[in-house]
Scaffold this motif. Structure first.
Motif, short mmCIF file in Angstrom:
data_model
loop_
_atom_site.label_atom_id
_atom_site.label_comp_id
_atom_site.label_asym_id
_atom_site.label_seq_id
_atom_site.Cartn_x
_atom_site.Cartn_y
_atom_site.Cartn_z
N ALA A 33 37.65 24.01 40.83
CA ALA A 33 37.12 24.96 39.85
C ALA A 33 37.00 24.26 38.51
CB ALA A 33 38.03 26.17 39.76
N LEU B 67 40.45 31.46 40.59
CA LEU B 67 39.35 30.55 40.25
C LEU B 67 38.73 30.04 41.55
CD1 LEU B 67 41.24 28.52 37.49
CD2 LEU B 67 39.76 30.51 37.17
N GLU B 68 37.43 30.22 41.69
CA GLU B 68 36.76 29.85 42.92
C GLU B 68 36.27 28.40 42.88
OE1 GLU B 68 33.96 32.63 44.62
OE2 GLU B 68 34.72 34.24 43.34
N LYS C 58 32.97 26.73 40.95
CA LYS C 58 32.46 27.66 39.95
C LYS C 58 32.97 27.25 38.57
CE LYS C 58 31.25 31.73 42.62
NZ LYS C 58 31.32 33.21 42.70
N TYR C 59 32.22 27.64 37.55
CA TYR C 59 32.51 27.25 36.17
C TYR C 59 33.03 28.47 35.40
CZ TYR C 59 29.92 22.94 37.09
OH TYR C 59 29.49 21.74 37.60
N TYR C 60 34.05 28.23 34.56
CA TYR C 60 34.66 29.33 33.82
C TYR C 60 34.92 28.90 32.37
CZ TYR C 60 35.74 31.13 38.51
OH TYR C 60 35.66 31.57 39.81
N ASN D 283 32.97 34.05 33.81
CA ASN D 283 32.30 33.22 34.81
C ASN D 283 31.03 32.65 34.20
OD1 ASN D 283 31.14 32.04 37.03
ND2 ASN D 283 31.07 33.89 38.27
N ASP D 284 30.94 31.33 34.13
CA ASP D 284 29.77 30.67 33.55
C ASP D 284 28.71 30.48 34.63
OD1 ASP D 284 31.28 30.60 31.29
OD2 ASP D 284 31.73 28.47 31.38
N ASN D 285 28.05 31.56 34.98
CA ASN D 285 27.08 31.53 36.07
C ASN D 285 25.70 31.18 35.52
OD1 ASN D 285 25.61 31.80 38.39
ND2 ASN D 285 25.87 34.01 38.57
N ASN E 171 27.32 24.48 27.99
CA ASN E 171 27.80 24.70 29.35
C ASN E 171 27.25 23.67 30.32
OD1 ASN E 171 27.34 27.74 28.12
ND2 ASN E 171 29.26 27.52 29.21
#
Length: 252
Positions: A33, A121-122, A125-127, A144-146, A251
């Motif tokens: 993560a 935290l997956e 993936k970005y957080y 969550n920085d999607n 990001n």
């Protein structure tokens, strides 16, 4: 004998040159993560983040001497860790116990705990983990920085987060003058918005429906293909460093 030494020296030189010119393969990190810490709490001079009991954030200690390792330095107000560039720390995915603390300025071994909680935290993936609000016990917000849909290399993708307690704002691009987020409440997070990539875009925040800027920030790097976060920070009614302001970090 001299001829033999010459041949051996020449061979050694050749091997040395070939070694220095080797291009080692780079293996990208494909698991874990991604986490970025943002200090938007003006009453906390610096914060540290520990994940699973291990310190994650870190800066060069102050007061280092030949006999003293120095005192710890937290992430300063209005800064991120890793830096404002598109770097993230890599952490083990799954449920993680996180601790946010304020390091003491006079002791290497003491710190004040601000917040402890368990976060899920997956993998891959970005957080962004924000510390925001007033006082010695600010709030913590995980976002969550999607930006997976931000795929056009000719566009700039931007989102907005309001971290000013008790206040609502509009956020706009100044040139051309375009409102991009309206009535953004405290802790509200907009999706990433696609806009035309321009050199040095400037973002401003305003009271809802008012044309006067409360504050502005300019994104100075090349904007094409980037995904960035613009965040509002500070405390309404304060002056100086803690006054409402605006900042940006990358990001991607």
């Amino acid at each position: 004998m001299k001829k033999l030494l010459y041949v051996l020296s020449a061979a050694a030189l050749l091997v040395s040159c070939e070694k220095n010119s080797l291009q080692l393969p780079i293996d990208p990190i494909t698991s874990g993560a991604r986490l970025k810490l943002i200090n938007a709490a003006p009453d906390i001079s610096g914060v540290e983040l520990a994940v699973g009991g291990k310190k994650l954030s870190g800066f060069t200690p102050t007061g280092i001497t030949t006999t003293f390792a120095g005192n710890p330095v937290g992430v300063p107000y209005n800064n991120t860790f890793p830096s404002t560039g598109s770097n993230y720390a890599i952490v083990t995915p799954g449920q993680q116990a996180i601790t946010i603390s304020a390091p003491a300025s006079t002791s290497a071994g003491s710190a004040t705990v601000i917040n402890t909680q368990n976060l899920t935290l997956e993998d891959n993936k970005y957080y962004s983990l924000f510390v925001a609000g007033a006082g010695a016990q600010p709030e913590v917000l995980l976002v969550n920085d999607n930006f997976e849909g931000a795929a056009d290399p000719a566009k700039l993708y931007v989102r907005f987060i309001n971290l000013i307690p008790g206040s609502t704002y509009d956020v706009a691009l100044t040139t051309p003058n375009t409102t991009l987020a309206t009535n953004l409440a405290y802790r509200a997070v907009s999706p990433f918005i696609s806009i035309d990539a321009i050199a040095g875009p400037t973002f401003a925040f305003r009271l809802p429906g008012v044309a006067t800027n409360v504050g502005t920030v300019q994104f100075t790097s090349s904007s094409a293909g980037r995904a960035v976060t613009v965040f509002l920070r500070g405390i309404t009614g304060r002056t100086g460093t803690a006054a409402p302001g605006i900042n940006v970090y990358v990001n991607r």
